[in-house]
Design a protein around this motif. Structure first.
Motif, mmCIF file in Angstrom:
data_model
loop_
_atom_site.group_PDB
_atom_site.id
_atom_site.type_symbol
_atom_site.label_atom_id
_atom_site.label_comp_id
_atom_site.label_asym_id
_atom_site.label_seq_id
_atom_site.Cartn_x
_atom_site.Cartn_y
_atom_site.Cartn_z
ATOM 1 N N PRO A 233 0.817 -1.221 0.000
ATOM 2 C CA PRO A 233 0.000 0.000 0.000
ATOM 3 C C PRO A 233 0.846 1.264 0.000
ATOM 4 C CG PRO A 233 -0.010 -1.031 2.171
ATOM 5 C CD PRO A 233 0.670 -1.995 1.248
ATOM 6 N N VAL A 234 0.289 2.324 -0.536
ATOM 7 C CA VAL A 234 0.939 3.635 -0.489
ATOM 8 C C VAL A 234 0.878 4.203 0.920
ATOM 9 C CG1 VAL A 234 0.831 6.016 -1.342
ATOM 10 C CG2 VAL A 234 0.439 4.098 -2.911
ATOM 11 N N ALA A 235 -0.235 3.959 1.609
ATOM 12 C CA ALA A 235 -0.399 4.460 2.973
ATOM 13 C C ALA A 235 -1.183 3.457 3.797
ATOM 14 C CB ALA A 235 -1.116 5.810 2.971
ATOM 15 N N LYS A 236 -0.765 3.300 5.056
ATOM 16 C CA LYS A 236 -1.503 2.500 6.020
ATOM 17 C C LYS A 236 -2.370 3.458 6.834
ATOM 18 C CE LYS A 236 2.174 -0.971 6.330
ATOM 19 N NZ LYS A 236 3.071 -1.730 7.241
ATOM 20 N N LEU A 237 -3.659 3.154 6.913
ATOM 21 C CA LEU A 237 -4.629 4.120 7.447
ATOM 22 C C LEU A 237 -5.052 3.841 8.873
ATOM 23 C CD1 LEU A 237 -6.837 4.315 4.229
ATOM 24 C CD2 LEU A 237 -5.010 5.878 4.913
ATOM 25 N N GLY A 238 -4.627 2.727 9.453
ATOM 26 C CA GLY A 238 -5.056 2.377 10.797
ATOM 27 C C GLY A 238 -5.932 1.139 10.771
ATOM 28 N N ALA A 239 -5.897 0.376 11.862
ATOM 29 C CA ALA A 239 -6.645 -0.875 11.923
ATOM 30 C C ALA A 239 -8.128 -0.635 12.164
ATOM 31 C CB ALA A 239 -6.070 -1.763 13.028
ATOM 32 N N HIS A 240 -8.957 -1.262 11.364
ATOM 33 C CA HIS A 240 -10.409 -1.297 11.549
ATOM 34 C C HIS A 240 -11.096 0.064 11.391
ATOM 35 C CE1 HIS A 240 -9.604 -5.322 12.980
ATOM 36 N NE2 HIS A 240 -8.861 -4.852 13.974
ATOM 37 N N VAL A 241 -10.434 1.025 10.763
ATOM 38 C CA VAL A 241 -11.068 2.346 10.620
ATOM 39 C C VAL A 241 -12.166 2.323 9.564
ATOM 40 C CG1 VAL A 241 -9.029 3.590 11.412
ATOM 41 C CG2 VAL A 241 -9.317 3.142 8.956
ATOM 42 N N ALA A 242 -12.221 1.270 8.740
ATOM 43 C CA ALA A 242 -13.221 1.133 7.669
ATOM 44 C C ALA A 242 -13.130 2.285 6.684
ATOM 45 C CB ALA A 242 -14.634 1.012 8.232
ATOM 46 N N ALA A 243 -11.982 2.378 6.009
ATOM 47 C CA ALA A 243 -11.772 3.411 4.995
ATOM 48 C C ALA A 243 -12.657 3.115 3.785
ATOM 49 C CB ALA A 243 -10.305 3.453 4.591
ATOM 50 N N LEU A 244 -13.566 4.016 3.485
ATOM 51 C CA LEU A 244 -14.511 3.805 2.383
ATOM 52 C C LEU A 244 -14.224 4.786 1.248
ATOM 53 C CD1 LEU A 244 -17.885 3.090 4.255
ATOM 54 C CD2 LEU A 244 -16.014 1.531 3.700
ATOM 55 N N GLY A 245 -15.110 5.765 1.057
ATOM 56 C CA GLY A 245 -14.987 6.661 -0.088
ATOM 57 C C GLY A 245 -13.714 7.480 -0.061
ATOM 58 N N MET A 246 -13.125 7.692 -1.229
ATOM 59 C CA MET A 246 -11.925 8.540 -1.345
ATOM 60 C C MET A 246 -12.004 9.346 -2.634
ATOM 61 S SD MET A 246 -8.842 6.564 -3.165
ATOM 62 C CE MET A 246 -8.585 8.145 -3.953
ATOM 63 N N ARG A 247 -11.474 10.545 -2.577
ATOM 64 C CA ARG A 247 -11.411 11.397 -3.768
ATOM 65 C C ARG A 247 -10.144 12.244 -3.727
ATOM 66 N NH1 ARG A 247 -15.923 9.236 -4.392
ATOM 67 N NH2 ARG A 247 -17.493 9.799 -5.922
ATOM 68 N N PHE A 248 -9.565 12.447 -4.910
ATOM 69 C CA PHE A 248 -8.566 13.496 -5.054
ATOM 70 C C PHE A 248 -9.290 14.840 -5.039
ATOM 71 C CE2 PHE A 248 -6.155 9.952 -6.736
ATOM 72 C CZ PHE A 248 -4.863 10.225 -6.307
ATOM 73 N N TYR A 249 -8.707 15.817 -4.355
ATOM 74 C CA TYR A 249 -9.331 17.137 -4.370
ATOM 75 C C TYR A 249 -8.972 17.823 -5.684
ATOM 76 C CZ TYR A 249 -10.930 21.756 -3.206
ATOM 77 O OH TYR A 249 -11.600 22.955 -3.239
ATOM 78 N N THR A 250 -9.989 18.174 -6.452
ATOM 79 C CA THR A 250 -9.794 18.786 -7.765
ATOM 80 C C THR A 250 -10.417 20.175 -7.857
ATOM 81 O OG1 THR A 250 -11.782 17.629 -8.540
ATOM 82 C CG2 THR A 250 -9.647 16.572 -8.969
ATOM 83 N N GLY A 251 -10.903 20.704 -6.742
ATOM 84 C CA GLY A 251 -11.527 22.018 -6.761
ATOM 85 C C GLY A 251 -10.525 23.134 -6.518
ATOM 86 N N LYS A 252 -11.048 24.356 -6.469
ATOM 87 C CA LYS A 252 -10.220 25.536 -6.220
ATOM 88 C C LYS A 252 -10.714 26.342 -5.024
ATOM 89 C CE LYS A 252 -8.886 26.001 -11.085
ATOM 90 N NZ LYS A 252 -8.876 26.895 -12.283
ATOM 91 N N GLN A 253 -11.730 25.823 -4.316
ATOM 92 C CA GLN A 253 -12.291 26.582 -3.201
ATOM 93 C C GLN A 253 -11.409 26.498 -1.963
ATOM 94 O OE1 GLN A 253 -14.207 25.981 -0.092
ATOM 95 N NE2 GLN A 253 -14.742 28.154 -0.065
ATOM 96 N N PHE A 254 -10.711 25.374 -1.784
ATOM 97 C CA PHE A 254 -9.804 25.195 -0.652
ATOM 98 C C PHE A 254 -8.504 25.961 -0.907
ATOM 99 C CE2 PHE A 254 -11.400 20.857 1.181
ATOM 100 C CZ PHE A 254 -12.687 21.388 1.311
ATOM 101 N N PRO A 255 -7.732 26.235 0.130
ATOM 102 C CA PRO A 255 -6.442 26.910 -0.051
ATOM 103 C C PRO A 255 -5.501 26.118 -0.961
ATOM 104 C CG PRO A 255 -7.101 26.980 2.248
ATOM 105 C CD PRO A 255 -8.074 26.071 1.561
ATOM 106 N N ALA A 256 -4.470 26.799 -1.474
ATOM 107 C CA ALA A 256 -3.571 26.231 -2.477
ATOM 108 C C ALA A 256 -2.923 24.925 -2.021
ATOM 109 C CB ALA A 256 -2.497 27.248 -2.846
ATOM 110 N N GLU A 257 -2.607 24.797 -0.746
ATOM 111 C CA GLU A 257 -1.923 23.599 -0.254
ATOM 112 C C GLU A 257 -2.777 22.340 -0.380
ATOM 113 O OE1 GLU A 257 -1.910 23.419 4.312
ATOM 114 O OE2 GLU A 257 -2.339 25.526 3.863
#
Length: 376
Positions: free
Chosen positions: A269-293
């Motif tokens: 894996p690229v990243a380990k997210l923690g045991a049993h956290v039940a990681a479901l939906g994921m998206r790359f942020y593609t908007g411009k409303q959030f700050p540049a970082e």
């Protein structure tokens, strides 16, 4: 019988009885959600977009701006035209489906998953008030309901991507049938396996620059409270194997199947997210409303929360920051507070970037769609 010397009293009594009956017979008011308990980075705020979407799960937008939402236990697919306007109206466009968690839009039609089937509703934006009956595109998927719910999405290649979870906690099923990610043409033809060794993914997206497939995967149960981690994975080519059931989180050999193949044989894996956290939906942020970082190489992941861990974990939105080579350089909590005193009042299930750049979050426990925006 003597006439009532005070007829006004009788009128008032009847009116009072009518008012009391109307109060007793009215549906109960929805309890206010404790949004003040949600902690966000400085400058961000959260609000309720709609609290009338029972079992809300996967989300997608049409080009016309309609938000479509799947559900798990309710068997319904919802539509919210103009969802960013005040008090958006929720419409049920399909019902009676089997765990229609996933929704995807293409060429005027909304596609929905229904365990063994993929169904389609054509010309849907023009028929929200009187939707057509779903048409079965294909019914070639397994009928098992264990990990049978399916997040779906169209990829950059025009194919519909469909995961098939393992029909168990841990077993060694046919890898061409289970524990994989598949894809097919919009008409249901050319069904093929994209990735194997994927126990149960309920969220994936494509990198906006490289167009590579990224996905979450839920780790197996009953290896203790603290292992194995849920995963964020990256598929760089078709046919890669991500370890299940032999290896978990890149380094943990399964007690039953691990001797058959070493962990080095699989994609870590690229990243380990923690045991049993039940990681479901994921998206790359593609908007411009959030700050540049936040605008480049940022992944947002909905953690639905643990069900069998001694001390609950998850129930939050995390942010994973990648470098230009696709390596995870930072992982942090973006939104949390749905878990209070060890008890959840909400469970994030999916994230979706809205046309205005805000981030939508579905919550299948509270039946809510939230909107997170930057407003310092």
């Amino acid at each position: 019988m003597r006439p009532n010397p005070h007829p006004g009293n009788a009128v008032r009594a009847v009116a009072a009885l009518g008012l009391a009956w109307s109060i007793l017979s009215a549906p109960p008011a929805r309890a206010a959600l404790p949004l003040d308990q949600i902690r966000l980075p400085a400058g961000f705020r959260i609000e309720v977009l709609s609290d009338d979407v029972p079992g809300a799960r996967g989300m997608t937008f049409s080009p016309a701006g309609t938000l479509f939402v799947g559900s798990r236990g309710e068997g319904k697919v919802y539509a919210l035209p103009s969802p960013l306007a005040p008090n958006p109206k929720v419409r049920v466009i399909a019902s009676g489906l089997t765990m229609p968690v996933g929704v995807a839009f293409r060429d005027g039609a909304i596609y929905a998953s229904s365990t063994s089937r993929i169904v389609r509703l054509d010309n849907i934006d023009a028929q929200l008030d009187k939707p057509p009956k779903p048409v079965t595109v294909t019914d070639r998927f397994p009928t098992e309901t264990h990990h049978g719910w399916k997040f779906i999405a169209f990829g950059p290649d025009g194919y519909l991507y469909i995961p098939v979870g393992a029909p168990c906690n841990i077993c060694a099923p046919d890898e061409n049938r289970y524990a994989n990610i598949m894809k097919m043409k919009p008409d249901g033809s050319d069904l093929q396996v994209v990735a194997r060794g994927v126990r149960n993914t309920v969220g994936f997206d494509w990198h906006p620059a490289t167009h590579e497939l990224w996905f979450t995967d839920n780790g197996r149960d009953w290896l203790g409270d603290d292992q194995p981690d849920d995963e964020l994975n990256r598929a760089t080519r078709t046919g890669e194997h991500f370890g299940y059931p032999y290896c978990h989180a890149g380094t943990i050999a399964d007690p039953e199947f691990g001797k058959q193949h070493p962990c080095s044989a699989f994609v870590a894996p690229v990243a380990k997210l923690g045991a049993h956290v039940a990681a479901l939906g994921m998206r790359f942020y593609t908007g411009k409303q959030f700050p540049a970082e936040y605008r480049t190489n940022n992944v947002f992941i909905a953690e639905h929360g643990s069900w069998n861990r001694t001390e609950r974990s998850g129930y939050r939105i995390v942010r994973v920051v990648l470098d230009e080579n696709g390596r995870a350089v930072r992982q942090e909590v973006f939104a949390e507070g749905w878990l209070q005193g060890g008890k959840p009042w909400g469970r994030p299930a999916d994230v979706q970037v809205a046309p205005d750049g805000s981030l939508l979050v579905s919550d299948d426990m509270a039946g809510v769609i939230y909107r997170i925006r930057y407003a310092p």
